[in-house]
Design an enzyme around this catalytic site. Structure first.
Site, PDB file in Angstrom:
ATOM      1  N   THR A 118     -23.114 -30.672  -6.783  1.00 21.19           N
ATOM      2  CA  THR A 118     -23.102 -29.340  -7.405  1.00 21.19           C
ATOM      3  C   THR A 118     -23.986 -28.393  -6.615  1.00 21.19           C
ATOM      4  O   THR A 118     -25.069 -28.774  -6.169  1.00 21.19           O
ATOM      5  CB  THR A 118     -23.554 -29.370  -8.889  1.00 21.19           C
ATOM      6  OG1 THR A 118     -23.730 -28.015  -9.339  1.00 21.19           O
ATOM      7  CG2 THR A 118     -24.826 -30.145  -9.115  1.00 21.19           C
ATOM      8  N   HIS A 173     -18.096 -27.988 -19.184  1.00 22.28           N
ATOM      9  CA  HIS A 173     -17.169 -26.869 -18.988  1.00 22.28           C
ATOM     10  C   HIS A 173     -15.756 -27.148 -19.490  1.00 22.28           C
ATOM     11  O   HIS A 173     -14.819 -26.474 -19.090  1.00 22.28           O
ATOM     12  CB  HIS A 173     -17.138 -26.476 -17.493  1.00 22.28           C
ATOM     13  CG  HIS A 173     -18.448 -25.909 -17.017  1.00 22.28           C
ATOM     14  ND1 HIS A 173     -18.789 -25.790 -15.689  1.00 22.28           N
ATOM     15  CD2 HIS A 173     -19.512 -25.421 -17.708  1.00 22.28           C
ATOM     16  CE1 HIS A 173     -20.003 -25.265 -15.585  1.00 22.28           C
ATOM     17  NE2 HIS A 173     -20.462 -25.038 -16.789  1.00 22.28           N
ATOM     18  N   GLN A 182     -19.986 -31.002 -14.897  1.00 19.38           N
ATOM     19  CA  GLN A 182     -19.406 -29.651 -14.968  1.00 19.38           C
ATOM     20  C   GLN A 182     -17.914 -29.719 -14.682  1.00 19.38           C
ATOM     21  O   GLN A 182     -17.214 -28.724 -14.792  1.00 19.38           O
ATOM     22  CB  GLN A 182     -20.074 -28.737 -13.928  1.00 19.38           C
ATOM     23  CG  GLN A 182     -21.554 -28.493 -14.186  1.00 19.38           C
ATOM     24  CD  GLN A 182     -22.215 -27.817 -12.999  1.00 19.38           C
ATOM     25  OE1 GLN A 182     -22.075 -26.614 -12.784  1.00 19.38           O
ATOM     26  NE2 GLN A 182     -22.938 -28.574 -12.213  1.00 19.38           N
ATOM     27  N   ARG A 218      -3.990 -27.071 -11.876  1.00  9.55           N
ATOM     28  CA  ARG A 218      -5.135 -28.003 -11.803  1.00  9.55           C
ATOM     29  C   ARG A 218      -4.798 -29.313 -12.528  1.00  9.55           C
ATOM     30  O   ARG A 218      -5.115 -30.397 -12.082  1.00  9.55           O
ATOM     31  CB  ARG A 218      -6.392 -27.409 -12.458  1.00  9.55           C
ATOM     32  CG  ARG A 218      -6.792 -26.006 -12.026  1.00  9.55           C
ATOM     33  CD  ARG A 218      -7.698 -26.024 -10.818  1.00  9.55           C
ATOM     34  NE  ARG A 218      -6.976 -26.282  -9.585  1.00  9.55           N
ATOM     35  CZ  ARG A 218      -6.144 -25.407  -8.992  1.00  9.55           C
ATOM     36  NH1 ARG A 218      -5.917 -24.213  -9.503  1.00  9.55           N
ATOM     37  NH2 ARG A 218      -5.530 -25.731  -7.878  1.00  9.55           N
ATOM     38  N   VAL A 265     -13.957 -30.532 -14.992  1.00 14.54           N
ATOM     39  CA  VAL A 265     -12.992 -30.542 -16.100  1.00 14.54           C
ATOM     40  C   VAL A 265     -11.952 -31.644 -15.895  1.00 14.54           C
ATOM     41  O   VAL A 265     -11.043 -31.799 -16.703  1.00 14.54           O
ATOM     42  CB  VAL A 265     -12.324 -29.151 -16.278  1.00 14.54           C
ATOM     43  CG1 VAL A 265     -13.369 -28.125 -16.702  1.00 14.54           C
ATOM     44  CG2 VAL A 265     -11.618 -28.687 -15.010  1.00 14.54           C
TER      45      VAL A 265
HETATM   46  P1  OAD Z   1     -19.471 -25.769  -6.198  1.00 13.92           P
HETATM   47  O1  OAD Z   1     -18.165 -25.605  -5.531  1.00 13.92           O
HETATM   48  O2  OAD Z   1     -20.273 -24.544  -6.463  1.00 13.92           O
HETATM   49  O3  OAD Z   1     -20.390 -26.761  -5.383  1.00 13.92           O
HETATM   50  C1  OAD Z   1     -19.890 -27.973  -4.886  1.00 13.92           C
HETATM   51  C2  OAD Z   1     -21.002 -28.744  -4.204  1.00 13.92           C
HETATM   52  O4  OAD Z   1     -20.455 -29.994  -3.808  1.00 13.92           O
HETATM   53  C3  OAD Z   1     -21.579 -28.078  -2.961  1.00 13.92           C
HETATM   54  O5  OAD Z   1     -22.998 -28.134  -2.991  1.00 13.92           O
HETATM   55  C4  OAD Z   1     -21.015 -28.926  -1.820  1.00 13.92           C
HETATM   56  O6  OAD Z   1     -21.879 -29.012  -0.689  1.00 13.92           O
HETATM   57  C5  OAD Z   1     -20.897 -30.276  -2.488  1.00 13.92           C
HETATM   58  N1  OAD Z   1     -19.920 -31.198  -1.877  1.00 13.92           N
HETATM   59  C6  OAD Z   1     -18.803 -30.929  -1.153  1.00 13.92           C
HETATM   60  N2  OAD Z   1     -18.174 -32.059  -0.796  1.00 13.92           N
HETATM   61  C7  OAD Z   1     -18.895 -33.093  -1.311  1.00 13.92           C
HETATM   62  C8  OAD Z   1     -18.772 -34.509  -1.303  1.00 13.92           C
HETATM   63  N3  OAD Z   1     -17.753 -35.123  -0.682  1.00 13.92           N
HETATM   64  N4  OAD Z   1     -19.717 -35.248  -1.950  1.00 13.92           N
HETATM   65  C9  OAD Z   1     -20.740 -34.644  -2.591  1.00 13.92           C
HETATM   66  N5  OAD Z   1     -20.918 -33.307  -2.626  1.00 13.92           N
HETATM   67  C10 OAD Z   1     -20.014 -32.543  -1.997  1.00 13.92           C
HETATM   68  O7  OAD Z   1     -19.180 -26.580  -7.565  1.00 13.92           O
HETATM   69  P2  OAD Z   1     -20.057 -26.696  -8.890  1.00 13.92           P
HETATM   70  O8  OAD Z   1     -21.514 -26.661  -8.593  1.00 13.92           O
HETATM   71  O9  OAD Z   1     -19.540 -27.869  -9.650  1.00 13.92           O
HETATM   72  O10 OAD Z   1     -17.050 -23.523 -13.573  1.00 13.92           O
HETATM   73  O11 OAD Z   1     -19.633 -25.377  -9.645  1.00 13.92           O
HETATM   74  C11 OAD Z   1     -20.107 -25.148 -10.931  1.00 13.92           C
HETATM   75  C12 OAD Z   1     -19.101 -24.416 -11.762  1.00 13.92           C
HETATM   76  O12 OAD Z   1     -18.657 -23.235 -11.063  1.00 13.92           O
HETATM   77  C13 OAD Z   1     -17.806 -25.154 -12.010  1.00 13.92           C
HETATM   78  O13 OAD Z   1     -17.891 -26.040 -13.100  1.00 13.92           O
HETATM   79  C14 OAD Z   1     -16.814 -24.071 -12.269  1.00 13.92           C
HETATM   80  C15 OAD Z   1     -17.224 -23.130 -11.164  1.00 13.92           C
HETATM   81  O14 OAD Z   1     -16.923 -21.807 -11.298  1.00 13.92           O
HETATM   82  C16 OAD Z   1     -16.075 -22.859 -14.220  1.00 13.92           C
HETATM   83  O15 OAD Z   1     -14.974 -22.663 -13.733  1.00 13.92           O
HETATM   84  C17 OAD Z   1     -16.448 -22.388 -15.587  1.00 13.92           C
END
Ligand code: OAD
Length: 226
Positions: free
Chosen positions: A172, A105, A87, A57, A89
């Site tokens: 997110t 995170h 969230q 990463r 990193v």
């Molecule tokens: P997710 O992968 O769960 O969600 C990503 C979001 O971004 C989804 O709702 C997608 O629809 C959206 N998305 C995709 N492409 C996009 C774009 N070009 N513009 C805007 N949005 C877009 O990621 P997080 O919600 O960040 O934690 O996940 C939260 C945490 O879960 C992370 O910090 C990580 C993970 O496990 C740890 O590893 C501790």
């Protein structure tokens, strides 16, 4: 006095820079077992794989750039007080010029002692190897909040959200707590925007902009900046 914008960002914020999200099709959690690479319980048994996962990463981060959306958030500082609660990193908000970023995170460019998470060092884009030691002699580990660990920055983040005049949520899936609960600290009646190309479960009061981060933030900037 400038109004205060708090931005809550997730993996979708960095997608247009070329960093995979976690839960989308083709996302990281489709190719890796989250329990094996991102849960504290795996650290004793799966240390080498975890180090490798985060080394990859970090290496990728060195090769990508912030995109227009990151820059728009940084530019909002001309007209607003802006706090980014991410969230993510990666360091793309900082590299785009945002000056106040809270990493819920952790941060890829830092490492810490596996006995004391407050014993933190900057490592830039370098790898962490088995046997690398922190100042206290314990194995160095990525400065990441793994599942099963406390989220020390959550209180500061909740305070910032409670002070917001405008809340922007971008990229997110709102599935991981306590980060997903931050929306509930927003004062009643403030505008809350959610930018995401997919459907995300949020309260009815949220104005949804169903676009990618870059396009959605450009649209929102037009609306917010006088
Ligand atoms: P997710 O992968 O769960 O969600 C990503 C979001 O971004 C989804 O709702 C997608 O629809 C959206 N998305 C995709 N492409 C996009 C774009 N070009 N513009 C805007 N949005 C877009 O990621 P997080 O919600 O960040 O934690 O996940 C939260 C945490 O879960 C992370 O910090 C990580 C993970 O496990 C740890 O590893 C501790």
């Amino acid at each position: 006095m400038k109004k205060k914008i708090v931005v809550l960002s997730g993996a979708g914020m960095s997608a247009e820079s070329g960093i995979s999200t976690f839960r989308d099709a083709g996302g990281l959690w489709e190719n890796y077992d989250v329990m094996q690479v991102a849960h504290i319980d795996s650290w004793q048994t799966n240390r080498d794989l975890m180090l490798k996962f985060y080394n990859e990463r970090r290496k990728q981060l060195a090769s990508v750039e912030p995109h227009e959306g990151h820059k728009i958030i940084a530019e909002l500082e001309a007209d607003f007080e802006v706090v980014v609660v991410t969230q993510n990193v990666d360091n793309l908000h900082e590299r785009a010029g945002s000056s106040n970023v809270i990493h819920l995170h952790g941060e890829l460019t830092k490492a810490c002692s596996s006995k004391d998470k407050e014993c933190v060092v900057d490592i830039g884009y370098n790898e962490i190897h088995p046997g690398d030691q922190a100042a206290d002699g314990s194995q160095l580990r990525p400065f990441i909040v793994w599942f099963g660990e406390a989220v020390p920055e959550i209180e500061r983040a909740a305070f910032e959200v409670s002070q917001a005049d405008i809340l922007i949520i971008v990229g997110t899936s709102m599935q991981v707590y306590p980060a997903a609960g931050l929306i509930h600290y927003a004062r009643r009646g403030i505008p809350i925007y959610l930018i995401d190309p997919a459907e995300v479960n949020v309260p009815a009061r949220v104005e949804v902009i169903r676009k990618t981060a870059g396009a959605g933030l450009a649209l929102l900037k037009e609306k917010l900046v006088p």
